[in-house]
Design a protein around this motif. Structure first.
Motif, PDB file in Angstrom:
ATOM      1  N   ASN A   4       0.837  -1.203   0.000  1.00 31.87           N
ATOM      2  CA  ASN A   4       0.000   0.000   0.000  1.00 31.87           C
ATOM      3  C   ASN A   4       0.879   1.263   0.000  1.00 31.87           C
ATOM      4  OD1 ASN A   4      -2.497   1.316   0.065  1.00 31.87           O
ATOM      5  ND2 ASN A   4      -2.419   1.541   2.284  1.00 31.87           N
ATOM      6  N   TRP A   8       1.156   4.177  -3.040  1.00 30.68           N
ATOM      7  CA  TRP A   8       0.932   5.618  -2.883  1.00 30.68           C
ATOM      8  C   TRP A   8       2.200   6.438  -3.085  1.00 30.68           C
ATOM      9  CZ3 TRP A   8      -3.563   7.708  -3.479  1.00 30.68           C
ATOM     10  CH2 TRP A   8      -4.695   6.922  -3.268  1.00 30.68           C
ATOM     11  N   GLY A  43      -4.261  10.027   6.434  1.00 27.31           N
ATOM     12  CA  GLY A  43      -4.254   9.874   4.972  1.00 27.31           C
ATOM     13  C   GLY A  43      -4.263  11.268   4.352  1.00 27.31           C
ATOM     14  N   CYS A  44      -3.391  12.111   4.887  1.00 23.36           N
ATOM     15  CA  CYS A  44      -3.438  13.557   4.597  1.00 23.36           C
ATOM     16  C   CYS A  44      -2.816  13.946   3.266  1.00 23.36           C
ATOM     17  CB  CYS A  44      -2.716  14.306   5.712  1.00 23.36           C
ATOM     18  SG  CYS A  44      -0.998  13.762   5.866  1.00 23.36           S
ATOM     19  N   GLY A  45      -2.115  13.024   2.600  1.00 25.52           N
ATOM     20  CA  GLY A  45      -1.415  13.406   1.371  1.00 25.52           C
ATOM     21  C   GLY A  45      -0.410  14.511   1.665  1.00 25.52           C
ATOM     22  N   THR A  48      -3.681  18.876   1.581  1.00 21.65           N
ATOM     23  CA  THR A  48      -4.773  19.636   0.949  1.00 21.65           C
ATOM     24  C   THR A  48      -5.762  20.166   1.991  1.00 21.65           C
ATOM     25  OG1 THR A  48      -4.602  18.581  -1.194  1.00 21.65           O
ATOM     26  CG2 THR A  48      -6.781  19.375  -0.596  1.00 21.65           C
ATOM     27  N   ASP A  64       0.469  10.130   7.033  1.00 23.31           N
ATOM     28  CA  ASP A  64       0.281   9.477   5.736  1.00 23.31           C
ATOM     29  C   ASP A  64       1.283   8.340   5.605  1.00 23.31           C
ATOM     30  OD1 ASP A  64      -1.302  10.459   3.011  1.00 23.31           O
ATOM     31  OD2 ASP A  64       0.404   9.127   2.629  1.00 23.31           O
ATOM     32  N   ILE A  65       0.882   7.331   4.828  1.00 19.04           N
ATOM     33  CA  ILE A  65       1.736   6.155   4.657  1.00 19.04           C
ATOM     34  C   ILE A  65       2.887   6.424   3.677  1.00 19.04           C
ATOM     35  CG2 ILE A  65       0.465   5.050   2.743  1.00 19.04           C
ATOM     36  CD1 ILE A  65       0.753   2.410   4.416  1.00 19.04           C
ATOM     37  N   LEU A  69       5.032  12.016   0.347  1.00 13.95           N
ATOM     38  CA  LEU A  69       3.962  12.984   0.597  1.00 13.95           C
ATOM     39  C   LEU A  69       4.147  13.656   1.954  1.00 13.95           C
ATOM     40  CD1 LEU A  69       0.972  10.999  -0.940  1.00 13.95           C
ATOM     41  CD2 LEU A  69       2.385  12.778  -1.989  1.00 13.95           C
ATOM     42  N   GLY A  90       2.828   7.241   8.870  1.00 11.78           N
ATOM     43  CA  GLY A  90       2.104   6.294   9.716  1.00 11.78           C
ATOM     44  C   GLY A  90       1.111   5.527   8.870  1.00 11.78           C
ATOM     45  N   ASP A  91       0.728   4.344   9.380  1.00 14.90           N
ATOM     46  CA  ASP A  91      -0.204   3.486   8.644  1.00 14.90           C
ATOM     47  C   ASP A  91      -1.530   3.427   9.400  1.00 14.90           C
ATOM     48  OD1 ASP A  91      -1.637   1.449   7.435  1.00 14.90           O
ATOM     49  OD2 ASP A  91       0.121   0.164   7.162  1.00 14.90           O
ATOM     50  N   ALA A  92      -2.597   3.949   8.782  1.00 16.85           N
ATOM     51  CA  ALA A  92      -3.911   4.005   9.437  1.00 16.85           C
ATOM     52  C   ALA A  92      -4.424   2.614   9.797  1.00 16.85           C
ATOM     53  CB  ALA A  92      -4.918   4.709   8.534  1.00 16.85           C
TER      54      ALA A  92
HETATM   55  C1  SAM Z   1      -6.701   9.934  -2.477  1.00 19.28           C
HETATM   56  S1  SAM Z   1      -5.369  10.392  -1.443  1.00 19.28           S
HETATM   57  C2  SAM Z   1      -6.105  11.747  -0.498  1.00 19.28           C
HETATM   58  C3  SAM Z   1      -5.072  12.615   0.193  1.00 19.28           C
HETATM   59  C4  SAM Z   1      -5.614  13.781   1.012  1.00 19.28           C
HETATM   60  N1  SAM Z   1      -6.554  13.377   2.038  1.00 19.28           N
HETATM   61  C5  SAM Z   1      -6.232  14.816   0.092  1.00 19.28           C
HETATM   62  O1  SAM Z   1      -7.436  15.113   0.248  1.00 19.28           O
HETATM   63  O2  SAM Z   1      -5.516  15.327  -0.755  1.00 19.28           O
HETATM   64  C6  SAM Z   1      -5.268   9.071  -0.264  1.00 19.28           C
HETATM   65  C7  SAM Z   1      -4.105   9.266   0.707  1.00 19.28           C
HETATM   66  O3  SAM Z   1      -4.174   8.268   1.715  1.00 19.28           O
HETATM   67  C8  SAM Z   1      -2.864   7.791   1.984  1.00 19.28           C
HETATM   68  N2  SAM Z   1      -2.996   6.427   2.531  1.00 19.28           N
HETATM   69  C9  SAM Z   1      -3.445   5.313   1.877  1.00 19.28           C
HETATM   70  N3  SAM Z   1      -3.451   4.266   2.718  1.00 19.28           N
HETATM   71  C10 SAM Z   1      -3.014   4.720   3.926  1.00 19.28           C
HETATM   72  C11 SAM Z   1      -2.797   4.105   5.191  1.00 19.28           C
HETATM   73  N4  SAM Z   1      -3.023   2.800   5.383  1.00 19.28           N
HETATM   74  N5  SAM Z   1      -2.348   4.876   6.206  1.00 19.28           N
HETATM   75  C12 SAM Z   1      -2.091   6.193   6.030  1.00 19.28           C
HETATM   76  N6  SAM Z   1      -2.256   6.816   4.857  1.00 19.28           N
HETATM   77  C13 SAM Z   1      -2.722   6.102   3.807  1.00 19.28           C
HETATM   78  C14 SAM Z   1      -2.178   7.861   0.643  1.00 19.28           C
HETATM   79  O4  SAM Z   1      -0.771   7.876   0.740  1.00 19.28           O
HETATM   80  C15 SAM Z   1      -2.745   9.163   0.056  1.00 19.28           C
HETATM   81  O5  SAM Z   1      -1.960  10.274   0.426  1.00 19.28           O
END
Ligand code: SAM
Length: 201
Positions: A4, A8, A43-45, A48, A64-65, A69, A90-92
């Motif tokens: 995962n 990303w 999952g902040c990317g 944004t 964020d994972i 990012l 971090g991993d959610a």
């Molecule tokens: C579609 S993007 C949305 C990013 C942000 N929330 C935004 O609105 O721009 C999904 C985000 O979730 C992160 N992500 C995916 N799986 C994750 C996990 N298990 N733990 C933490 N972050 C995760 C990805 O790296 C990516 O940055």
């Protein structure tokens, strides 16, 4: 590496995030964020929503994972002089019983919070809209996703192996075209629905 995380970190999600800035800022403006509030953006990317929340004075931790990012987010925080905004890896899924997909379905949200002793009366739902704005035709936005967005890159890798990349490209172009609400042919504005969940404790 965690697949995962690899997914990303692939490509460059910051390119796609650029199309989401206006909606991110607008969302943060309407959810009652104020000075001193503690905000966890999971999952902040590259921030944004985390960045505008910090601009409103909240103490924000973005998790964020994807390391690239997290780095991009910390650069943006520094550029905007926001000492109240930090990003860390971090991993959610390490949080117990919080699979991300379930948060789009009302009954799953109620079930998960019930498991933590929260009554459904405390939970409210709004179907809200997040708009992707891009200064180019829908087909160009498809190209951005194909080149920079990990999940789409993986889909094309698989389609290429099966000789179906052109078909996938065409399907995505048709989809983006049909969802485009911009009156201009050389601009893209695609609204997407998400479930906004508020839990009052
Ligand atoms: C579609 S993007 C949305 C990013 C942000 N929330 C935004 O609105 O721009 C999904 C985000 O979730 C992160 N992500 C995916 N799986 C994750 C996990 N298990 N733990 C933490 N972050 C995760 C990805 O790296 C990516 O940055």
């Amino acid at each position: 590496m965690n697949p995962n995380q690899a997914l990303w970190e692939k490509g460059d999600f910051t390119r796609i995030a650029e199309t989401m800035r206006e909606s991110g800022e607008a969302l943060v403006q309407r959810i009652g964020i104020e000075k001193g509030l503690k905000v966890l953006d999971l999952g902040c990317g590259d921030g944004t929503t985390a960045l505008p929340a910090a601009k409103l004075g909240a103490d924000v931790l973005g998790v964020d994972i994807a390391l690239n990012l997290v780095e991009a987010g910390n650069k943006r925080a520094a550029k905007h002089g926001l000492a109240n905004l930090k990003f860390q890896e971090g991993d959610a899924t390490h949080l117990h019983e919080l699979p991300d997909k379930a948060f789009g379905i009302e009954s799953s949200v109620i079930e998960r919070f019930a498991g933590a002793g929260v009554s459904s009366k405390k939970i409210s739902f709004v179907r809200d809209t997040f708009t992707f704005n891009f200064p180019g035709a829908p087909s160009m936005l498809v190209d951005e996703f194909r080149e920079y967005y990990g999940p789409t890159m993986n889909a094309f890798d698989t389609a290429e192996k099966n000789g179906r990349a052109a078909e996938l490209q065409k399907e995505l172009e048709d989809l983006f075209d049909s969802q485009n609400k911009s009156p201009r042919k050389d601009a893209t504005s695609i609204p997407a629905t998400f479930l906004r969940v508020t839990v009052a404790l």
